[in-house]
Design an enzyme around this catalytic site. Structure first.
Site, PDB file in Angstrom:
ATOM      1  N   ASP A 373     104.125-127.066 -39.219  1.00  0.00           N
ATOM      2  CA  ASP A 373     104.783-125.910 -38.628  1.00  0.00           C
ATOM      3  C   ASP A 373     105.115-124.800 -39.599  1.00  0.00           C
ATOM      4  OD1 ASP A 373     104.572-126.890 -36.069  1.00  0.00           O
ATOM      5  OD2 ASP A 373     106.507-127.901 -36.115  1.00  0.00           O
ATOM      6  N   TYR A 461     107.772-126.799 -28.989  1.00  0.00           N
ATOM      7  CA  TYR A 461     108.910-127.567 -29.494  1.00  0.00           C
ATOM      8  C   TYR A 461     110.011-126.662 -30.033  1.00  0.00           C
ATOM      9  CZ  TYR A 461     108.369-132.602 -29.213  1.00  0.00           C
ATOM     10  OH  TYR A 461     108.342-133.897 -28.758  1.00  0.00           O
TER      11      TYR A 461
END
Length: 756
Positions: A373, A461
Site C-alpha cells: 500500500d 480497505y
C-alpha cells in the site's frame, strides 16, 4: 549494510551526476517556527508551492503540469519533507547546534526522454529553495519508468481504453448485469478495480481489471468479467486487451468472448437487480436488534470536564510526561520523532513503513493480488475523520496537506485527531480484604490514554492508525483494519480460497502484514538487544530430602549480531524482546531497558524465494534489529508494488553483512499482522473488533518504580473503624469532576461484604 555509493544517473539524456545544482535565485532571511519539533514538521502549503515553482522554472528539467496531457512527459509526482539526518537533529535538539537544513524529498517522472525513468531529488533550503541534488536509491540506479506508481491521468486513459476495447461486449454486459455498461450508461454504469503487481516479471505493466457495477459499495458487485490490459507503452493507442476471464472461463480476445455469447454458447451469469434502498453493500439500517428500542438511543460519550489535558503546539504533542513530534508522510503515513517520557528520549523515530495484503483465489485477479500500500500513497489517503464516529467529539482535529499527483498542495481537512480516552479499565487497583467481611484499604488509578489517530483508505480497505500514550510510560502502536473486503466473482471452485458471502460474491483469503520502524534510544543511543523467556529446571528440593522441584527459570539470550536478531515469522518468537543501555542502570542495578511486546498473529505471505517475495523481504521476520544507517531510512518504497521482482529497497540487504549490534544505535523493524478468511459478517464491511494488531513499548527496569505514582488521580479508601468499616476516609488529589457528563452523585464507596 547497504552503503552503496551513488552512481552516475541519466536525467533528460545528460550523463552528469546530480550532485548539487545551484541556481541564481537568492534566499532572504526567513522566520522559523519557534518550537524545535518544527524540524520534523510536514511541508506547509507555502513550502510545497515554493518547491513546485522552483522545479517548474528549471529549464533542464523540462517539467509539465501533472494533470492532463500525455504520459510521455516530465512531471512532478510527489513532494514531502526530507527529514534531517539524526546526527544534525540531535545536535540541534540537545546541544543547541545549528538548525538542520530544511529540504523536500521530490519524485519526478521523466517520461519525455529516450530512456524514461523516475528520479528522486532533495530540494532546498526551505522556505526558499535554490538548489537540488540527487537522492541515490539502492545501487545508484534510477527507477524504471514502468515501475512508477499509477497516476490519475493514467487511470483516466485506462478507463477510456477499457471502454473502447470492451465495446463489442456491451450486449453481453448489459444482459448479464441488468442494463449496466460502459457506453452511454448514465446512472447504470460499470467501473473497475485494478490489482497489482502489474505483470509477472520486470519490464511488464499489464493489469488485471475487475469489472464491477458502479453502485454504493461497488467493491462487492463484480460482474463476472476480469480483463488483462497491457499499458506499458506511454502511448495509450498501443494499449491492448491480452486476456479475459468470464464466469470461470478464459478467453484470448474480446472477439472470442463476444462471439461465444452471440452463438449462445456462453453460460451467462445474470446478476439480480440492485434494490433502490437497503442495498446489501450499503450502511443503511436493516433488520432489528432484540431487546426493544434502548439499543437505538445514543451510547456513551467521551468528555473532558475540565478541558483538554494535552497540549498541541504545531506538530509538538505533550501529555502528562510525554512529548513527541509527529508528521503525516504522503508516501507511508504517520511518523513520530523525538519521543520522550519524563524528559528522557525513548525513541528517535517510530513510523509506519508498509502495509500489505496478499490474496489467493480462483479468478486471475484474485491470484494476482499482492497489494503493497505504500505504492498507493497510503499516507495521502488520509481523508476526513468524522467527529463522534472516527474520533470522539472532544478530539482536536488537524488538517494535512499533500502534493501528490497534483499541480499544487491539496488540503485534507481533519485528517488527524488527538483525544484523551478513558480505557474503561483501571491502570492499576487493589482491594485489600481483611477476610472478615471488611477491608484494610482500597486503592485505584483510573485508566486513561492519549490517542493520536489517522486513517488510510486505500481503495477498498480502511486502516485506522493509532499511537496511544499511557501515564505509566507505556506506548502502544495499533492498527485496525476495516472497510470493504477485496472480493471476486463467485464460482464453485472459489470455495477453496474463501467464503461465499453473497449470491455472486466470494470473499478471498488474504494475509495483512504491517511493518514499523522503531529507532530506539534507551537512555541514550548506545543500546543492546537480548531475548528472554523461561526454561524449566528439575532440581533437588533443598528443604525436603529426596524430593524434586520443577520450576521456571529465566533464559536470557544476548543477540550480538544482526543475523541473530532476525526472528523468523514462521517460528515462535521469544516472549521478552529487550532493548537496554549497557552503561545505564536503575537504582536496583538493572540495565535500563525497554520491552517490545507484540500483539499479533502474523504468518508468512509467501514461501521464501518466491519472485514477488523479494519485494517484501521484511515480511520474513517478526522482528529484525539492525544498526542504524542514514542510507537505510525505510524498509520499503513506493516502487515495490509495481516492481517487486527487483525493488530499489530490499530489506534483506540491511542484515546481510551481519554487523555487530552491541552498544550501538539500533533500529527495531517490527512486523505485525493477521490472516483474514472473509465471512458473511464482513458484509457490508469488516468490523474492527478482533481485527487489530500492533505492539507495546514498555519500561522494563527503566525506572525505579511505576512512574504513574506521580499521578494525582488515584483514589484511596481506608476504614476509620475496622473491622466495622462504617466510617471511611476517602482521599483524592484531583478535584471532583464537574459538568453534565458525569453522574450528579458524589463519589462513594462501601467496601464491605456481609451475609444477607
Amino acid at each position: 549494510m547497504g552503503r552503496q555509493s551513488p552512481r552516475r544517473m541519466r536525467l533528460l539524456g545528460l550523463p552528469w551526476a546530480l550532485a548539487l545544482l545551484v541556481t541564481a535565485a537568492s534566499s532572504g532571511p526567513s522566520t522559523e517556527p519557534p518550537d524545535p519539533a518544527s524540524i520534523f514538521a510536514d511541508l506547509s502549503p507555502a513550502e510545497l508551492r515554493a518547491v513546485r515553482a522552483f522545479l517548474m522554472a528549471r529549464p533542464e528539467l523540462g517539467l509539465s503540469p501533472s494533470r492532463g496531457g500525455p504520459l510521455a512527459k516530465n512531471s512532478l509526482f510527489l513532494a514531502e519533507l526530507l527529514p534531517p539526518e539524526k546526527r544534525s537533529a540531535l545536535r540541534f535538539l540537545e546541544r543547541g547546534g545549528a538548525r538542520p537544513r530544511r529540504e523536500a524529498r521530490v519524485v519526478l517522472f521523466f517520461g519525455a526522454q529516450a530512456e524514461p525513468n523516475v528520479t528522486e531529488l532533495a530540494v532546498g533550503p526551505l522556505p526558499r529553495p535554490r538548489s537540488y541534488r540527487a537522492l541515490p536509491l539502492a545501487g545508484g540506479r534510477a527507477v524504471p519508468f514502468w515501475a512508477r506508481p499509477m497516476t490519475r491521468r493514467e487511470y483516466e486513459l485506462l478507463h477510456e481504453a477499457l471502454a473502447a476495447a470492451l465495446a463489442p461486449l456491451e450486449p453481453l454486459l448489459r444482459e448479464a448485469t441488468g442494463g449496466f455498461g460502459f457506453q452511454n450508461c448514465s446512472g447504470r454504469c460499470l467501473t473497475f478495480s485494478d490489482v497489482a503487481p502489474r505483470g509477472l516479471g520486470p519490464g511488464e505493466r499489464r493489469s488485471w481489471l475487475v469489472i464491477q457495477r458502479f453502485v454504493e459499495g461497488f467493491f462487492l458487485h463484480p460482474a463476472g468479467l476480469e480483463v488483462l490490459l497491457e499499458h506499458r507503452d506511454p502511448d495509450p493507442r498501443r494499449w491492448a486487451v491480452r486476456r479475459l476471464w468470464y464466469n470461470g472461463r478464459y478467453f484470448g480476445s474480446v472477439r472470442e468472448l463476444a462471439e461465444s455469447h452471440a452463438r449462445g454458447a456462453l453460460p451467462l451469469a445474470r446478476l439480480p437487480e440492485p434494490p433502490a434502498r437497503r442495498l446489501f453493500s450499503s450502511y443503511e439500517p436493516r433488520g432489528r436488534f432484540p431487546g426493544g428500542g434502548r439499543a437505538e438511543a445514543h451510547g456513551a460519550k467521551v468528555c473532558e470536564p475540565r478541558g483538554r489535558r494535552y497540549r498541541l503546539r504545531g506538530n509538538r504533542l505533550e501529555y502528562g510526561g510525554w512529548s513527541l513530534a509527529f508528521r503525516l508522510r504522503s508516501s507511508a503515513g504517520l511518523q513520530l520523532f523525538d519521543v520522550r517520557f519524563g524528559g528522557q528520549r525513548l525513541a528517535y523515530e517510530l513510523s509506519v513503513q508498509e502495509a500489505i495484503a496478499f490474496y489467493g483465489g480462483h479468478s486471475p485477479a484474485a491470484m494476482q493480488t499482492k497489494y503493497m500500500d505504500a505504492g498507493w500513497a497510503m499516507g495521502a489517503s488520509s481523508y476526513e475523520l468524522a467527529s463522534g464516529v472516527d474520533c470522539p467529539e472532544t478530539a482536536a482535529f488537524l488538517d494535512a496537506h499533500h502534493l501528490l499527483d497534483a499541480d499544487g498542495p491539496v488540503r485534507f481537512p481533519r485528517a488527524l485527531c488527538v483525544f484523551e480516552l478513558p480505557t474503561g479499565v483501571p491502570l492499576r487497583r487493589h482491594f485489600d480484604s481483611d477476610f472478615q467481611g471488611g477491608f484494610h484499604f482500597y486503592a485505584g488509578l483510573e485508566g486513561r490514554a492519549l490517542v493520536l489517530r489517522t486513517t488510510s483508505t486505500v481503495y477498498n480497505y480502511d486502516y485506522i492508525w493509532d499511537f496511544l500514550l499511557y501515564p505509566n510510560g507505556v506506548l502502544e502502536t495499533k492498527v485496525h483494519a476495516t472497510g470493504y473486503i477485496h472480493a471476486t466473482f463467485y464460482t464453485p471452485e472459489g470455495r477453496r480460497y474463501g467464503s461465499r458471502v453473497h449470491s455472486h460474491l466470494l470473499g478471498n483469503v488474504h494475509t495483512h502484514l504491517v511493518h514499523y520502524k522503531v529507532d530506539l534510544d534507551v537512555a541514550g543511543s548506545g543500546n543492546s538487544f537480548e531475548t528472554m523467556d523461561i526454561r524449566f529446571e528439575n532440581i533437588s528440593n533443598p528443604w525436603s530430602a529426596g524430593a524434586r522441584v520443577v520450576q521456571p527459570r529465566l533464559h536470557r539470550e544476548p543477540r550480538r549480531r544482526e543475523r541473530e536478531a532476525a526472528l523468523p515469522l514462521d517460528r515462535p518468537v521469544p516472549r521478552y524482546l529487550l532493548f537496554s543501555n549497557p552503561r545505564r542502570r536503575n537504582r536496583w542495578g538493572h540495565r535500563r531497558t525497554l520491552r517490545l511486546q507484540l500483539s499479533s498473529h502474523a504468518g508468512p505471505v509467501l514461501p521464501r524465494g518466491c519472485r514477488e517475495e523479494r519485494g517484501v523481504t521484511w515480511a520474513r521476520y517478526h522482528l529484525a534489529v539492525t544498526r542504524r544507517h542514514e542510507n537505510e531510512p525505510s524498509s520499503s518504497s513506493i516502487y515495490s508494488q509495481n516492481n517487486p521482482w527487483d525493488p530499489p529497497v530490499t530489506f534483506e540487504s540491511f542484515i546481510r553483512d551481519n554487523e555487530t549490534i552491541e552498544d550501538q544505535d539500533l533500529v527495531a523493524w517490527v512486523t505485525v499482522g493477521f490472516l483474514h478468511v472473509p465471512h458473511a459478517e464482513d458484509i457490508p464491511n469488516t468490523a474492527t473488533p478482533g481485527n487489530a494488531v500492533g505492539f507495546f513499548l514498555r519500561p522494563f527496569n527503566f525506572f525505579n518504580e511505576d512512574p504513574s505514582v506521580a499521578s494525582r488521580a488515584p483514589v484511596i479508601v481506608r476504614p476509620l473503624d475496622p473491622p466495622a468499616c462504617s466510617r471511611l476516609q476517602i482521599r483524592r488529589w484531583a478535584p471532583a469532576s464537574p459538568g453534565p457528563c458525569v453522574p450528579p452523585e458524589p463519589f462513594s464507596y462501601n467496601g464491605t461484604y456481609r451475609p444477607v
